[in-house]
Structures are given as C-alpha cells and as structure tokens.
Motif scaffolding. Structure first.
Motif, PDB file in Angstrom:
ATOM      1  N   PRO A 173      -1.442 -20.706 -19.973  1.00 23.89           N
ATOM      2  CA  PRO A 173      -0.706 -19.449 -19.736  1.00 23.89           C
ATOM      3  C   PRO A 173      -1.404 -18.565 -18.709  1.00 23.89           C
ATOM      4  O   PRO A 173      -2.642 -18.483 -18.671  1.00 23.89           O
ATOM      5  N   GLY A 174      -0.607 -17.937 -17.864  1.00 21.28           N
ATOM      6  CA  GLY A 174      -1.137 -17.068 -16.826  1.00 21.28           C
ATOM      7  C   GLY A 174      -1.337 -17.754 -15.499  1.00 21.28           C
ATOM      8  O   GLY A 174      -1.541 -17.077 -14.481  1.00 21.28           O
ATOM      9  N   HIS A 175      -1.277 -19.083 -15.463  1.00 17.83           N
ATOM     10  CA  HIS A 175      -1.399 -19.821 -14.207  1.00 17.83           C
ATOM     11  C   HIS A 175       0.001 -19.952 -13.621  1.00 17.83           C
ATOM     12  O   HIS A 175       0.793 -20.799 -14.034  1.00 17.83           O
TER      13      HIS A 175
ATOM     14  N   ASN B 226       7.453 -15.089 -11.348  1.00 20.97           N
ATOM     15  CA  ASN B 226       6.975 -15.479 -12.672  1.00 20.97           C
ATOM     16  C   ASN B 226       7.171 -14.392 -13.722  1.00 20.97           C
ATOM     17  O   ASN B 226       6.939 -14.630 -14.909  1.00 20.97           O
ATOM     18  N   SER B 227       7.566 -13.198 -13.306  1.00 26.16           N
ATOM     19  CA  SER B 227       7.619 -12.058 -14.211  1.00 26.16           C
ATOM     20  C   SER B 227       9.043 -11.594 -14.460  1.00 26.16           C
ATOM     21  O   SER B 227       9.927 -11.729 -13.605  1.00 26.16           O
ATOM     22  N   LEU B 228       9.220 -11.012 -15.626  1.00 27.93           N
ATOM     23  CA  LEU B 228      10.473 -10.370 -16.005  1.00 27.93           C
ATOM     24  C   LEU B 228      10.124  -8.983 -16.531  1.00 27.93           C
ATOM     25  O   LEU B 228       9.261  -8.850 -17.414  1.00 27.93           O
ATOM     26  N   GLU B 229      10.741  -7.950 -15.984  1.00 21.39           N
ATOM     27  CA  GLU B 229      10.593  -6.612 -16.544  1.00 21.39           C
ATOM     28  C   GLU B 229      11.663  -6.441 -17.608  1.00 21.39           C
ATOM     29  O   GLU B 229      12.857  -6.570 -17.327  1.00 21.39           O
ATOM     30  N   LEU B 230      11.223  -6.147 -18.831  1.00 21.94           N
ATOM     31  CA  LEU B 230      12.126  -6.168 -19.976  1.00 21.94           C
ATOM     32  C   LEU B 230      12.040  -4.867 -20.756  1.00 21.94           C
ATOM     33  O   LEU B 230      10.954  -4.365 -21.053  1.00 21.94           O
TER      34      LEU B 230
ATOM     35  N   VAL C 248       6.154 -14.938 -17.599  1.00 25.73           N
ATOM     36  CA  VAL C 248       6.868 -16.083 -18.175  1.00 25.73           C
ATOM     37  C   VAL C 248       6.111 -17.367 -17.851  1.00 25.73           C
ATOM     38  O   VAL C 248       6.528 -18.185 -17.014  1.00 25.73           O
ATOM     39  N   THR C 249       4.964 -17.536 -18.533  1.00 23.58           N
ATOM     40  CA  THR C 249       4.125 -18.720 -18.313  1.00 23.58           C
ATOM     41  C   THR C 249       3.643 -19.333 -19.623  1.00 23.58           C
ATOM     42  O   THR C 249       2.752 -20.190 -19.599  1.00 23.58           O
ATOM     43  N   GLU C 250       4.207 -18.913 -20.743  1.00 18.37           N
ATOM     44  CA  GLU C 250       3.794 -19.457 -22.039  1.00 18.37           C
ATOM     45  C   GLU C 250       4.460 -20.816 -22.275  1.00 18.37           C
ATOM     46  O   GLU C 250       5.580 -21.062 -21.804  1.00 18.37           O
TER      47      GLU C 250
ATOM     48  N   PRO D 217      11.797 -20.295 -14.344  1.00 14.58           N
ATOM     49  CA  PRO D 217      11.590 -20.042 -15.772  1.00 14.58           C
ATOM     50  C   PRO D 217      11.965 -18.621 -16.202  1.00 14.58           C
ATOM     51  O   PRO D 217      12.573 -18.430 -17.267  1.00 14.58           O
ATOM     52  N   ALA D 218      11.629 -17.614 -15.395  1.00 12.19           N
ATOM     53  CA  ALA D 218      11.947 -16.231 -15.766  1.00 12.19           C
ATOM     54  C   ALA D 218      13.446 -16.007 -15.834  1.00 12.19           C
ATOM     55  O   ALA D 218      13.933 -15.247 -16.691  1.00 12.19           O
TER      56      ALA D 218
END
Length: 373
Positions: free
Chosen positions: A314-316, A279-283, A300-302, A139-140
């Motif tokens: 979100p957050g899982h 799961n994360s993107l640094e933007l 990126v869990t929304e 997803p990210a």
C-alpha cells in the motif's frame, strides 16, 4: 473453453499508444502470476523504416507497412488497432471477418455508417471486439463506481466531468492527421473517454445541448461543425435518472496537460477525482457532524481496492500506463473465457453509444438547441 497457452498479437500503429499496449502485454505475466503465452507476431506502420525499428526494439517477429498483412497473418489471434481514426473501421471489420479478436482504440470511428458496420461485424462473430476505453481501469474510478452503486453517496444531485489538454494551443502544434480532416480529428470524438466514463459511472444521457468551439485569433469562436477544427466544447446532458451532467473538453486549455476530472455529488456524500493525481479519490461522506465532516483524501492502493490485489505494498502508486495493463488483464481473461473484471471492458456497442453522444453534441452545436442522444 480451455485456457490458452499462446496469444498471437498483431499491432497496427507505432505511436505512443502502441508503446503503451506493447508494454502492457510484456508485463501481463508478471502482474497476474500466470503465463499468457504472449507472442508479438507483427507490427504495422506507415513508415517502413520506423516500423522495422519499432519491431526490433519491442520484440516483434515481423514488421510491415500494410495493415492487411497483420489481419491476414496466420499466427495472429488478436489485432490491436491503434492506427489513425480513418483506419479503425476497415482494419477492425477485416480482422473480425478473418476470425481475429479485435482491440480498437477510441473512437471506433467518426462516421455513423462506419460505426454501424463495425457493430454489425462484431455481432456476426464469436470473437472479442473491444473499444479501448482504458480509464474504466483506473482503480480510483472503479472505487468511485463501487461507492456510487452501493448507495453510499445517496441520490445524485450533480455530475461534472471534463478532459482538458493544451497540446493544440499554438499554431505550430496544429499539424498531423487530426488537422487534415476536421471530422476525423474532432476533439468531440478524440477525447470521447469522458463520454464513456459518463455512461459507465452514471448511466445513459437522454439529450444534450452543447457549443463546439474553434481556435481563432488567440481566442475561440463557435465552430462551423464539420468544417472548422473542433478544438473544445461545453455540454449539458439530461441523464436517465433525472440529474443534469455538465461536461467540458478541450485540447487548447492552456496550462492543462491532462486534466481529466470527475466530480459527483449526492444526497449523502460527494467525490472528486483528477487524472493528474490518479491514485487518489477525494471523498466526503456526511456523518451529521458539521464540525468534523469534510473531504478526505483516500489513497486507492490497498489490496482490497479494485484491481489492486496483485500490486505492490500500500502507498506504492501506479501510473497511467497501468490502466492499459489492467485492461489487458481483462482482455486476456475474456479471450480465455472469463477472467478478472472482463465485464468492465467496453464493447463495440459501448463505443457506438459514445459515438451517438458525441454526435448529439456536434448536432446541438449546429442547431443551437437540445438534441436527443
């Protein structure tokens, strides 16, 4: 095409990638909320006893030590080819000729004639032929691609990708089929995920200059390509849009277990992603406020993020295996005649292009000059 009520699956291979695909198939109905009729028909492996045990544990009706029985089985609709690289071409070509859909693990093959034959076989039939590049379904990374294509990052100025592991760092670990044949086992082919991501995210490379290395005496030396084990490489690519991309790949990067990364910098913003925090993107998006601007972590869990609509609150966070599940959502949708994100599937033609880039890398390391892709 009417919706299918049954999907007969035959798997070739019993390694950890086979476990990932079988797990995804067993969870497909739960994620999507609809019945796919997955029928685990037959699994094939080289060791009959191990394969029989896998079939019993995973829920297959039959097992065999002959991949041809998977291809010929009348109840099989899709053949999932997760065998060693040398088996990719013959089994996939036979399965397509038998009217099966095919999902083939990367790389398609490690020799140009085999890749060409696989592409021709896929083009000659109406069934699906997928090169399994599952990182397209992070997803990210789909979010990163959305940001890039929307223009929010502006014009690209630098591109850096890599995939570093350390599983072959010690002599005791350097066994198995990847070391039986230096071409079949080349890291340039084996970790071609990063070459597919380069194309999928940024566009087509036009030329490459590279150095392929082999482990020697604890350090590295330039590999005799095609003769020595091809353990790592660094490459520069000129891209179709004009930007230069740098790529580094290794299976002897001490301490790095699965450090795949993407760094993109544009005129209006930049982003960074790592598989070890998938799961994360640094933007960074430039607002013009130098005192407050900076990279921020986007989880990126929304539900509005790519591929996340059917998941948890979100957050899982998701795991690596969920990328394979996302891929199967697309595969099953494509087989049924459409479906979620089926356009993100890598085809055999995509797999052939990743092979062409890999060959340019290996060719450049031999000639010590820029080579066209």
């Amino acid at each position: 095409m009417t919706a299918r009520t049954r999907l007969g699956v035959g798997v070739i291979g019993t390694g950890w990638m086979a476990r990932a695909h079988v797990s995804a198939l067993r969870r497909l109905d739960v994620l999507t909320g609809r019945a796919h009729g997955v029928d685990l028909v037959v699994v094939a492996g080289r060791d009959a006893a191990r394969t029989s045990a896998a079939a019993a544990t995973w829920g297959f009706r039959e097992s065999t030590d002959d991949w041809e029985r998977v291809v010929a089985h009348p109840d099989v609709d899709v053949v999932v080819n997760l065998a060693s690289n040398a088996v990719h071409a013959p089994a996939s070509i036979a399965a397509l000729a038998a009217g099966r859909h095919v999902v083939c693990e990367k790389p398609l093959a490690t020799r140009a004639e085999d890749v060409a034959a696989m592409v021709d076989a896929a083009a000659a039939v109406p069934t699906l032929a997928v090169a399994s590049y599952n990182y397209r379904f992070v997803p990210a990374l789909q979010f990163a691609r959305r940001l890039l294509r929307s223009g929010e990052l502006g014009a690209l100025r630098s591109v850096s990708l890599g995939y570093e592991q350390d599983w072959a760092s010690r002599p005791v670990d350097r066994t198995g089929w990847r070391f039986d044949d230096p071409i079949d086992g080349s890291v340039v082919f084996d970790l071609s995920h990063v070459l597919d991501l380069l194309r999928w995210l940024v566009g087509e490379p036009r030329s490459a200059v590279a150095n392929v290395q082999t482990l020697s005496g604890g350090g590295v030396v330039p590999a005799r390509v095609g003769t020595d084990p091809e353990d790592s490489y660094a490459a520069l690519f000129t891209m179709e849009g004009g930007v230069t991309a740098d790529v580094r790949v290794s299976r002897i990067a001490t301490g790095r277990k699965g450090e795949q990364f993407v760094h993109l910098t544009g005129s209006l913003g930049a982003l960074r992603w790592s598989m070890e925090d998938l799961n994360s993107l640094e933007l960074f998006l430039d607002s013009g406020d130098d005192q407050r601007d900076g990279f921020r972590r986007v989880l990126v869990t929304e539900p509005g993020h790519p591929l996340m609509a059917n998941w948890y609150a979100p957050g899982h966070v998701l795991g690596w295996d969920d990328t394979v599940l996302h891929e199967w959502v697309s595969i099953s949708g494509a087989i049924a005649g459409g479906g979620d994100h089926s356009g993100d599937l890598a085809t055999f033609a995509d797999g052939a292009q990743a092979f062409a880039i890999a060959e340019a890398v290996r060719r450049s390391s031999r000639t010590l000059r820029w080579e066209s892709v």
